[in-house]
Design a protein around this motif. Structure first.
Motif, PDB file in Angstrom:
ATOM      1  N   VAL A   1      39.332  33.551  36.726  1.00 35.55           N
ATOM      2  CA  VAL A   1      39.502  34.485  35.610  1.00 35.55           C
ATOM      3  C   VAL A   1      39.777  35.884  36.153  1.00 35.55           C
ATOM      4  O   VAL A   1      40.710  36.567  35.706  1.00 35.55           O
TER       5      VAL A   1
ATOM      6  N   GLN B   1      43.226  38.314  35.954  1.00 34.13           N
ATOM      7  CA  GLN B   1      43.226  39.694  35.462  1.00 34.13           C
ATOM      8  C   GLN B   1      43.843  40.646  36.482  1.00 34.13           C
ATOM      9  O   GLN B   1      44.579  41.568  36.106  1.00 34.13           O
TER      10      GLN B   1
ATOM     11  N   ILE C   1      31.076  35.994  29.786  1.00 33.45           N
ATOM     12  CA  ILE C   1      32.015  34.990  30.299  1.00 33.45           C
ATOM     13  C   ILE C   1      31.429  34.305  31.535  1.00 33.45           C
ATOM     14  O   ILE C   1      31.464  33.080  31.655  1.00 33.45           O
TER      15      ILE C   1
ATOM     16  N   CYS D   1      34.725  31.798  37.282  1.00 35.87           N
ATOM     17  CA  CYS D   1      35.168  33.163  36.962  1.00 35.87           C
ATOM     18  C   CYS D   1      35.981  33.806  38.084  1.00 35.87           C
ATOM     19  O   CYS D   1      36.626  34.824  37.856  1.00 35.87           O
TER      20      CYS D   1
END
Length: 79
Positions: free
Chosen positions: A34, A38, A22, A31
């Motif tokens: 991202v 999470q 990713i 990221c």
């Protein structure tokens, strides 16, 4: 021994772990979001509604560590 936090079997099939793929595809700065998502996922209401809240808290910590690493690596790039 299986490690569901740092190297879950379903994320390590093949030659590259899913997280590394990713980051490679969408980039380090992108990221950060991202990883942040999470962290929110694992620490949100699901933390107490699943079978192993300690494991989920550890997963959140794993993503938080990744997020911090990426923030340090990309500081100033897009802030």
């Amino acid at each position: 021994m299986e490690d569901n936090v740092n190297h879950p079997a379903h994320y390590t099939t093949g030659n590259i772990e899913t997280w590394d793929y990713i980051v490679d595809v969408i980039g380090e700065y992108e990221c950060i979001s991202v990883a942040h998502a999470q962290v929110l996922k694992y620490l949100g209401s699901r933390l107490w509604n699943k079978t192993n809240p300690v494991e989920d808290a550890k997963k959140a910590r794993w993503y938080l560590d990744k997020m911090i690493d990426l923030m340090e690596k990309t500081e100033g790039e897009n802030w």
